[in-house]
Motif scaffolding. Structure first.
Motif, PDB file in Angstrom:
ATOM      1  N   SER A 195       0.841  -1.205   0.000  1.00  0.00           N
ATOM      2  CA  SER A 195       0.000   0.000   0.000  1.00  0.00           C
ATOM      3  C   SER A 195       0.870   1.247   0.000  1.00  0.00           C
ATOM      4  O   SER A 195       2.006   1.239   0.491  1.00  0.00           O
ATOM      5  CB  SER A 195      -0.901   0.024   1.238  1.00  0.00           C
ATOM      6  OG  SER A 195      -1.777  -1.069   1.263  1.00  0.00           O
ATOM      7  N   ARG A 214       0.069   5.762   0.283  1.00  0.00           N
ATOM      8  CA  ARG A 214      -0.883   6.863   0.318  1.00  0.00           C
ATOM      9  C   ARG A 214      -0.222   8.094  -0.261  1.00  0.00           C
ATOM     10  O   ARG A 214       0.800   8.571   0.246  1.00  0.00           O
ATOM     11  CB  ARG A 214      -1.358   7.162   1.740  1.00  0.00           C
ATOM     12  CG  ARG A 214      -2.506   8.173   1.753  1.00  0.00           C
ATOM     13  CD  ARG A 214      -3.046   8.470   3.118  1.00  0.00           C
ATOM     14  NE  ARG A 214      -2.206   9.389   3.874  1.00  0.00           N
ATOM     15  CZ  ARG A 214      -2.636  10.131   4.894  1.00  0.00           C
ATOM     16  NH1 ARG A 214      -3.902  10.056   5.283  1.00  0.00           N
ATOM     17  NH2 ARG A 214      -1.793  10.911   5.540  1.00  0.00           N
ATOM     18  N   TYR A 260     -14.018   6.288 -10.007  1.00  0.00           N
ATOM     19  CA  TYR A 260     -12.769   5.528 -10.083  1.00  0.00           C
ATOM     20  C   TYR A 260     -12.643   4.817 -11.428  1.00  0.00           C
ATOM     21  O   TYR A 260     -13.643   4.379 -12.010  1.00  0.00           O
ATOM     22  CB  TYR A 260     -12.722   4.472  -8.973  1.00  0.00           C
ATOM     23  CG  TYR A 260     -12.685   5.035  -7.584  1.00  0.00           C
ATOM     24  CD1 TYR A 260     -13.862   5.208  -6.859  1.00  0.00           C
ATOM     25  CD2 TYR A 260     -11.482   5.395  -6.991  1.00  0.00           C
ATOM     26  CE1 TYR A 260     -13.843   5.737  -5.575  1.00  0.00           C
ATOM     27  CE2 TYR A 260     -11.445   5.919  -5.706  1.00  0.00           C
ATOM     28  CZ  TYR A 260     -12.624   6.082  -5.004  1.00  0.00           C
ATOM     29  OH  TYR A 260     -12.603   6.605  -3.736  1.00  0.00           O
ATOM     30  N   VAL A 310      -9.035   0.154 -10.643  1.00  0.00           N
ATOM     31  CA  VAL A 310      -8.649   0.409  -9.255  1.00  0.00           C
ATOM     32  C   VAL A 310      -9.829   0.343  -8.283  1.00  0.00           C
ATOM     33  O   VAL A 310      -9.632   0.474  -7.070  1.00  0.00           O
ATOM     34  CB  VAL A 310      -7.942   1.776  -9.104  1.00  0.00           C
ATOM     35  CG1 VAL A 310      -6.781   1.886 -10.088  1.00  0.00           C
ATOM     36  CG2 VAL A 310      -8.911   2.939  -9.284  1.00  0.00           C
ATOM     37  N   ARG A 360      -9.902  -0.947  -4.507  1.00  0.00           N
ATOM     38  CA  ARG A 360      -8.551  -0.981  -3.956  1.00  0.00           C
ATOM     39  C   ARG A 360      -8.010   0.420  -3.654  1.00  0.00           C
ATOM     40  O   ARG A 360      -7.192   0.573  -2.745  1.00  0.00           O
ATOM     41  CB  ARG A 360      -7.603  -1.693  -4.926  1.00  0.00           C
ATOM     42  CG  ARG A 360      -7.988  -3.145  -5.199  1.00  0.00           C
ATOM     43  CD  ARG A 360      -6.955  -3.846  -6.066  1.00  0.00           C
ATOM     44  NE  ARG A 360      -6.864  -3.247  -7.400  1.00  0.00           N
ATOM     45  CZ  ARG A 360      -5.793  -2.608  -7.862  1.00  0.00           C
ATOM     46  NH1 ARG A 360      -4.704  -2.480  -7.093  1.00  0.00           N
ATOM     47  NH2 ARG A 360      -5.785  -2.096  -9.088  1.00  0.00           N
ATOM     48  N   PHE A 361      -8.434   1.410  -4.419  1.00  0.00           N
ATOM     49  CA  PHE A 361      -7.973   2.787  -4.229  1.00  0.00           C
ATOM     50  C   PHE A 361      -9.114   3.621  -3.653  1.00  0.00           C
ATOM     51  O   PHE A 361     -10.278   3.408  -3.996  1.00  0.00           O
ATOM     52  CB  PHE A 361      -7.536   3.408  -5.550  1.00  0.00           C
ATOM     53  CG  PHE A 361      -6.253   2.869  -6.133  1.00  0.00           C
ATOM     54  CD1 PHE A 361      -5.684   1.689  -5.686  1.00  0.00           C
ATOM     55  CD2 PHE A 361      -5.615   3.555  -7.146  1.00  0.00           C
ATOM     56  CE1 PHE A 361      -4.514   1.194  -6.235  1.00  0.00           C
ATOM     57  CE2 PHE A 361      -4.437   3.091  -7.707  1.00  0.00           C
ATOM     58  CZ  PHE A 361      -3.900   1.900  -7.243  1.00  0.00           C
ATOM     59  N   THR A 362      -8.758   4.591  -2.827  1.00  0.00           N
ATOM     60  CA  THR A 362      -9.751   5.494  -2.252  1.00  0.00           C
ATOM     61  C   THR A 362      -9.232   6.918  -2.308  1.00  0.00           C
ATOM     62  O   THR A 362      -8.117   7.195  -1.834  1.00  0.00           O
ATOM     63  CB  THR A 362     -10.056   5.125  -0.793  1.00  0.00           C
ATOM     64  OG1 THR A 362     -10.504   3.763  -0.723  1.00  0.00           O
ATOM     65  CG2 THR A 362     -11.143   6.036  -0.234  1.00  0.00           C
ATOM     66  N   LEU A 414      -4.827   9.873  -1.981  1.00  0.00           N
ATOM     67  CA  LEU A 414      -5.165   8.671  -2.733  1.00  0.00           C
ATOM     68  C   LEU A 414      -4.560   7.495  -1.971  1.00  0.00           C
ATOM     69  O   LEU A 414      -3.333   7.331  -1.961  1.00  0.00           O
ATOM     70  CB  LEU A 414      -4.626   8.713  -4.161  1.00  0.00           C
ATOM     71  CG  LEU A 414      -5.026   7.513  -5.010  1.00  0.00           C
ATOM     72  CD1 LEU A 414      -6.535   7.532  -5.281  1.00  0.00           C
ATOM     73  CD2 LEU A 414      -4.268   7.500  -6.339  1.00  0.00           C
ATOM     74  N   GLN A 415      -5.416   6.744  -1.314  1.00  0.00           N
ATOM     75  CA  GLN A 415      -4.977   5.538  -0.631  1.00  0.00           C
ATOM     76  C   GLN A 415      -4.998   4.401  -1.628  1.00  0.00           C
ATOM     77  O   GLN A 415      -6.050   4.123  -2.222  1.00  0.00           O
ATOM     78  CB  GLN A 415      -5.901   5.228   0.552  1.00  0.00           C
ATOM     79  CG  GLN A 415      -5.548   3.952   1.306  1.00  0.00           C
ATOM     80  CD  GLN A 415      -4.219   4.042   2.011  1.00  0.00           C
ATOM     81  OE1 GLN A 415      -3.922   5.048   2.667  1.00  0.00           O
ATOM     82  NE2 GLN A 415      -3.415   2.995   1.909  1.00  0.00           N
ATOM     83  N   MET A 416      -3.864   3.759  -1.803  1.00  0.00           N
ATOM     84  CA  MET A 416      -3.737   2.690  -2.790  1.00  0.00           C
ATOM     85  C   MET A 416      -3.368   1.398  -2.070  1.00  0.00           C
ATOM     86  O   MET A 416      -2.302   1.312  -1.452  1.00  0.00           O
ATOM     87  CB  MET A 416      -2.665   3.051  -3.827  1.00  0.00           C
ATOM     88  CG  MET A 416      -2.890   4.385  -4.500  1.00  0.00           C
ATOM     89  SD  MET A 416      -1.709   4.724  -5.828  1.00  0.00           S
ATOM     90  CE  MET A 416      -0.196   4.891  -4.886  1.00  0.00           C
ATOM     91  N   LEU A 445      -1.575  -3.120  -4.299  1.00  0.00           N
ATOM     92  CA  LEU A 445      -0.956  -2.583  -5.511  1.00  0.00           C
ATOM     93  C   LEU A 445      -0.428  -3.680  -6.423  1.00  0.00           C
ATOM     94  O   LEU A 445       0.081  -4.711  -5.961  1.00  0.00           O
ATOM     95  CB  LEU A 445       0.171  -1.623  -5.145  1.00  0.00           C
ATOM     96  CG  LEU A 445      -0.304  -0.231  -4.712  1.00  0.00           C
ATOM     97  CD1 LEU A 445       0.778   0.497  -3.939  1.00  0.00           C
ATOM     98  CD2 LEU A 445      -0.739   0.569  -5.932  1.00  0.00           C
ATOM     99  N   TYR A 471       2.200   9.644 -10.878  1.00  0.00           N
ATOM    100  CA  TYR A 471       0.860  10.028 -10.460  1.00  0.00           C
ATOM    101  C   TYR A 471       0.781  11.548 -10.308  1.00  0.00           C
ATOM    102  O   TYR A 471       1.626  12.151  -9.640  1.00  0.00           O
ATOM    103  CB  TYR A 471       0.492   9.332  -9.157  1.00  0.00           C
ATOM    104  CG  TYR A 471       0.148   7.878  -9.349  1.00  0.00           C
ATOM    105  CD1 TYR A 471       1.126   6.954  -9.687  1.00  0.00           C
ATOM    106  CD2 TYR A 471      -1.171   7.435  -9.237  1.00  0.00           C
ATOM    107  CE1 TYR A 471       0.812   5.616  -9.903  1.00  0.00           C
ATOM    108  CE2 TYR A 471      -1.493   6.103  -9.444  1.00  0.00           C
ATOM    109  CZ  TYR A 471      -0.493   5.197  -9.776  1.00  0.00           C
ATOM    110  OH  TYR A 471      -0.813   3.879  -9.992  1.00  0.00           O
TER     111      TYR A 471
END
Length: 115
Positions: A17, A19, A59, A63, A66-68, A80-82, A85, A93
């Motif tokens: 992960s 962020r 989204y 993603v 999985r991404f927020t 962007l919380q990822m 991965l 990005y």
């Protein structure tokens, strides 16, 4: 004028992960749509996630789940919380702020996911 400064990129193993953070130079979230885009080598820049001034999110299919994307209005920062991965997430990005035809971009932050 709005300056956007991204941070939080780096090297991570697949399944890990990160962020990302994007700090805006002034308070804009009440009017601008904030977005995260990415551009991999040899590919076009693509939308990863967006957050409207009203709080709606969007989204990329790749993603979802999985991404927020989120924001802290007090800090003028969008995140962007990822999670989970994948190597194909490797890209630069970029943070964006859009209002009608006006778009501001950050300088980008590199994310590299190793298998």
């Amino acid at each position: 004028q709005v300056q956007l400064v991204e941070s939080g990129g780096g090297l991570v193993q697949a399944g890990g992960s990160l962020r990302l953070s994007c700090a805006a130079s002034r308070s804009i979230f009440s009017t601008f749509t904030m977005g995260w885009y990415r551009q991999a080598p040899g590919k076009q820049r693509e939308l990863v996630a967006a957050l409207t001034s009203g709080g709606s999110t969007n989204y990329a299919d790749s993603v979802k789940g999985r991404f927020t994307i989120s924001r802290d209005n007090a800090k003028n920062t969008v995140y962007l919380q990822m999670n989970s991965l994948k190597p194909e997430a490797t890209a630069v990005y970029y943070c964006s702020a859009k209002l009608f035809t006006l778009t501001y971009w950050g300088q980008g932050t590199q994310v590299t996911v190793t298998s």
